[in-house]
Scaffold this active site. Sequence first.
Site: not given
Length: 443
Positions: A168, A183, A187
Amino acid sequence: MRTVDIIQKKRDGETLSADEIEFLIQGYTRGEIPDYQMSAWAMAVYFNGMTAKETADLTMAMARSGDQADLSSIPGVKVDKHSTGGVGDTTTLILGPLVAAAGVPVAKMSGRGLGHTGGTIDKLEALPGFEIELTKERFLEQVKSIGVSVIGQSGNMTPADKKLYALRDVTGTVESIPLIASSVMSKKIASGADAIVLDVKTGSGAFMKSLNESIQLAKAMVDIGEQVGRETVAVITNMDEPLGLAIGNALEVREAIDTLKGQGPEDLQELCLVLGAHMIQLGGKAASYDEARALAERMLQEGLGTEKLKQLVAAQGGDAAAVDRLELLPAAEYQIPVLALDDGIVSHIDAESLGITAMMMGAGRATKEDKIDLAVGIVLKKKVGDRVEAGEPLAELHLNRNEPMFTEEMTQQIREAFAFSADEVPRTKLVYAVVTKQGVQMV
Ligand code: URA
Ligand code: CA
């Protein structure tokens, strides 16, 4: 299933199924789907967006793409915290001990930093002897016995996110709310969080430049949490100046310790109390936000956060005496003031540009292989709203090299990061809004 069909579907504004998203993410992680197809798909998402359900499916597919931490043997609600894009963000060092002292278990895996200053792990290494590589068993045992451990990330977590984020970055698809939200959340979920507190920065130095966009991003992340059973609260905070005064690893450790002792900069202390209170509330240790906030304040005032930090340092092989004797931390050889050239009132301080200056001074890494100088950095002497007279220090450079040309260049860069106004400048607002599953609350 064919990748090209999934790309076309998203291009035409249709909704992808969980199976299609899973196919895409696992195929990309294994190297079976090439970058050019993934780029086309990311661009289609950039233009057409994703539903809340698609965003949650994408998050979980990425969380499952590699190793996942299993914290289930630790009793209690494991609450994690994440800041989107801060410069010199010292909050983790303060919040870990603070909320652990209040009874919320903190099992944190942190990274080394790239750019600006080091990550939490680099900063902890400024404490003499501190070990960041513990076995999984020792890590879990430590959280069970003293309530907190912070270690370096090992293994292969969220490889799908690593690949996709890098892609990206070079294909003009970073600034997409569903892609950023998934994103970040993937995580946190892979590292075992039951509940998540997010500090979403807004302003010139952040991903999201406007308050409205920041609220949209926060809502997307809170929605993901809601869909996947990880309660999430997002606090929208100002990034029009750096948080606190210190930028640089040992300097930030010093500032974190001062803050835990109730002697830190006001904005940093306030942000930690706000984020800490939300963590304590999500961790089930208080019935309301106000009660959680009072508990967080008590942890500072009574020195219980500082005690917890000492326990953390000692448990990981470090010298806990350094918490009371800050002279044991690495210190730079030269302290050089950056003097103001004119009178004025500080109207803006470019956090990003100071971060880059600190990196050039050796406080951060430009590439993964660079070595950090833990002692160097910048200490601000003025913040937005402060009056300055010509000849007064704006900041102080902490350097280990005495090279006039280099010092002059750094001095110049720091001066340029400050903007001035002839008129009174209101103190910047720190917290703009809080987003929970109940909705958006403007502060
Ligand atoms: N931070 C992340 O971790 N991911 C993004 O996509 C943007 C910011
Ligand atoms: Ca700082």
